[in-house]
Design a protein around this motif. Sequence first.
Motif, PDB file in Angstrom:
ATOM      1  N   ARG A  55       0.869  -1.174   0.000  1.00  0.00           N
ATOM      2  CA  ARG A  55       0.000   0.000   0.000  1.00  0.00           C
ATOM      3  C   ARG A  55       0.907   1.225   0.000  1.00  0.00           C
ATOM      4  NH1 ARG A  55      -2.893  -3.483  -0.797  1.00  0.00           N
ATOM      5  NH2 ARG A  55      -2.725  -2.477  -2.806  1.00  0.00           N
ATOM      6  N   GLU A  85       0.413   4.103   2.382  1.00  0.00           N
ATOM      7  CA  GLU A  85       0.461   3.838   3.814  1.00  0.00           C
ATOM      8  C   GLU A  85       1.819   3.334   4.290  1.00  0.00           C
ATOM      9  OE1 GLU A  85      -2.602   1.069   4.776  1.00  0.00           O
ATOM     10  OE2 GLU A  85      -4.190   2.237   3.814  1.00  0.00           O
ATOM     11  N   LEU A 119      -2.031  -4.002  -8.187  1.00  0.00           N
ATOM     12  CA  LEU A 119      -2.437  -2.967  -7.239  1.00  0.00           C
ATOM     13  C   LEU A 119      -3.739  -2.343  -7.717  1.00  0.00           C
ATOM     14  CD1 LEU A 119       0.895  -1.068  -6.502  1.00  0.00           C
ATOM     15  CD2 LEU A 119      -0.267  -2.701  -5.042  1.00  0.00           C
ATOM     16  N   GLU A 166      -4.006   3.353  -6.996  1.00  0.00           N
ATOM     17  CA  GLU A 166      -2.751   3.386  -6.249  1.00  0.00           C
ATOM     18  C   GLU A 166      -1.527   3.197  -7.132  1.00  0.00           C
ATOM     19  OE1 GLU A 166      -2.531   1.009  -2.813  1.00  0.00           O
ATOM     20  OE2 GLU A 166      -4.427   1.698  -1.971  1.00  0.00           O
ATOM     21  N   SER A 222      -8.918   0.675  -2.087  1.00  0.00           N
ATOM     22  CA  SER A 222      -7.554   0.967  -1.653  1.00  0.00           C
ATOM     23  C   SER A 222      -7.177   0.164  -0.416  1.00  0.00           C
ATOM     24  CB  SER A 222      -7.418   2.467  -1.353  1.00  0.00           C
ATOM     25  OG  SER A 222      -8.311   2.847  -0.318  1.00  0.00           O
ATOM     26  N   PRO A 226      -5.803  -3.167   1.846  1.00  0.00           N
ATOM     27  CA  PRO A 226      -4.673  -4.078   1.671  1.00  0.00           C
ATOM     28  C   PRO A 226      -5.112  -5.375   1.019  1.00  0.00           C
ATOM     29  CG  PRO A 226      -5.376  -4.016   3.953  1.00  0.00           C
ATOM     30  CD  PRO A 226      -6.161  -2.951   3.243  1.00  0.00           C
ATOM     31  N   GLY A 277      -5.681  -5.321  -5.457  1.00  0.00           N
ATOM     32  CA  GLY A 277      -6.020  -4.771  -4.150  1.00  0.00           C
ATOM     33  C   GLY A 277      -6.492  -5.863  -3.213  1.00  0.00           C
TER      34      GLY A 277
END
Length: 735
Positions: A156, A159, A201, A205, A590, A592, A707
């Motif tokens: 991510r 993050e 992903l 992102e 979005s 994990p 994702g």
Amino acid sequence: MTDPAPERGGPVVFNGPVALLRGDHSVQNNYFTVPVPDPVELGAQQLGREVLKQWAREAASRDLLGPEPIPVRWRATSGGEVADHAERTEHPGGASSADLASFAAELSHPERRRLVVLGGPGSGKTSLAVLLVIELLLRMDAGDPVPVLLSLASWRPAEEHLAGWLERQLLRGYPYLERGTVRELIGRKRILPVLDGLDELPAAERPDALDALNDALAEGVPLILTCRTDDYRAAVRDSSVLRKAAVVQADPLTAEEAAQYLLRVATPQHRERWRPLAEALRADPSGPAAEVLTVPLMLWLCRTAYARPPRGARPDGDPAGYPGGEPGELADRGRFPDAGAVEGHLLDSLVPSVYRREPLPPPPVGRKESREAPWEGRRTDPERVSRWLGFLARHLERRGEPDLAWWELGTAVRLGPRMVVTGLVCGVCVGILVGPVDGVGAALGYAGPGTGLGPRLVHGILMGAADVLINAVPTAVAFGLAHGIGFAFRGGALEPSRVRIRLGRGAGRARARSGREILARAGLGVVGGLAGGLGIGLLQGIVRKLLWDDPLALRVGLVDGVIYAGMFAVAAAPVCAVMAWCEAPIAIESAPGPRELLGRNRRTVLLQWLMFAPLFGVAIGVAGWPAVALFDGYLWGIRLGWSIPAGLRFGLLTAFGAGLGAMLSLSAWGQWTVFARLWLPLTGRLPRAAMDFLEDAHRRGVLRKVGAVYQFRHARLQQHFARPPTSPAGESSRG
């Protein structure tokens, strides 16, 4: 004066790799060099050996290390939509997967350790990455970075810093490494991340990921990245290309190359079996067989499916229905009139090809021998795997979308049966929780006729069994109804949530649920409280009637049911509303990875249970006293009794039981547990370790991560598995 052989040895003083031998009066007698190994270098060499063993074994299982690899041509690209300026990249020239030395030689140069590999679905990007890792490891010398292949799906970028994610992945994949060694390896740029699947992903992102990777490249980090061409092109429009990185794209095979490959990989004894197909590809380069076999994935499937010659014939004399038929049949326009028919025929062999029956390899260093689940390893039954994948594909086809979300697997069961299953599981779990506790309490407080342990045990067992029945039946009804009402209100499955209450700087930042959702949750609490309380009271009366033949038992049970229903509804409504207010929906796009999201939701649900069940229990225990005082003697003349200790005990047991039922029926993790862990494996539609199965299918290339959800690697693959399983086992395709 130097004495080369002093009679009395002095102290040895180490100064880096040099040791000085001091004599009397600190006179230097002699010196010698002692090699002191660098722990980081030792860690890098050990990691390199383990990574090489890991991917050499995996490449062998994927048949990538044969003497004749599929000759995918990789074309270097400069500028345009996907590459940086030509003078910055120093890109390698065009090459083939059959000649990895050119790639490895370029990437071995300290200034050229950045590469982007692009291609369409099934073009061989991951295979190239695996082979590059092996080639670079074979060339690795002291001081070189260790190439480590990692899937990007769990990162991510908004993050987690790239270095932190790399550290976590290395410690997870190679647990024998110490955290300090891993940090040193990353800090000294001794890791060459081979990041597979930028396209896995979430689309939103990918630009953030490219920005983070460019920041890392600015610090001199080497890198290899793979991505689908269209997804990479879309991501760089919102971000930037990977700076100073060479870009290579896969060129489609030609029919002539496919024909040559099939003849080269055949042994001399079996080459004539392949010649009719090769000649057909050359004669009709635009035909259905050529259209399909110019995709590397399909070419590999063809080679694998027809690897063995026919070993028998059907009663009608046609050997085609047996494993290992003749490959020339693919060019038969009568049997395979279009590319879809050829592709479907080859896709039938995917599961037997990927899930081979082979002995399990030893566990990696630092890992314990795993308890083998029914699907694990390479001793898997391909028929069962096909059945499980077919169930998932048909589930997606009914939903009309490609995203396979773990929290939606329960919706594969129709709403009516789902309410029944949810209610039954909730009832059984609550009965198991409450019954033994009440049984032990009844045995300890036994004051009836007879003495000794025997009468106490009999009384405790009878009361415990009665309480199981009393609590399980109304719980099943209440939470079955609550699940159905909640699903109808939402119009879909419950999505994962998290607790939004934070202390300190993080407080209040998360988005709360809407007022409509909070009121709806309170309404579910009222419905569940009324149904559960009334059911518990009535069943208590029925049990009293059956056990002691009390003429007033049914009337007392009805009164208890009315009071319980009122107490439960009044207590459940505010508690459910506060729980909803404390929750915040997770942005799935979005979120994990699937396993990480499942773990988060499980922690959220358990935290809510531990937070709010005592509150609900105390509310029942305290509110029961005024309710009993209010209705004492006014309902059919029944006199009522209530004490705060007994009320608290009753309230806490009821609260924890009701909380358990709510977890299983009204949360995403609970529905995953009920269906993906219990019901669907019990009915043979999924393995019992469903998340492990999904992760394993992703590792084998059948599924891809986007994702927090999975998708089939190709839409055509999903359509293939979604076909109704109507073909008899004896008439299945090759492999």
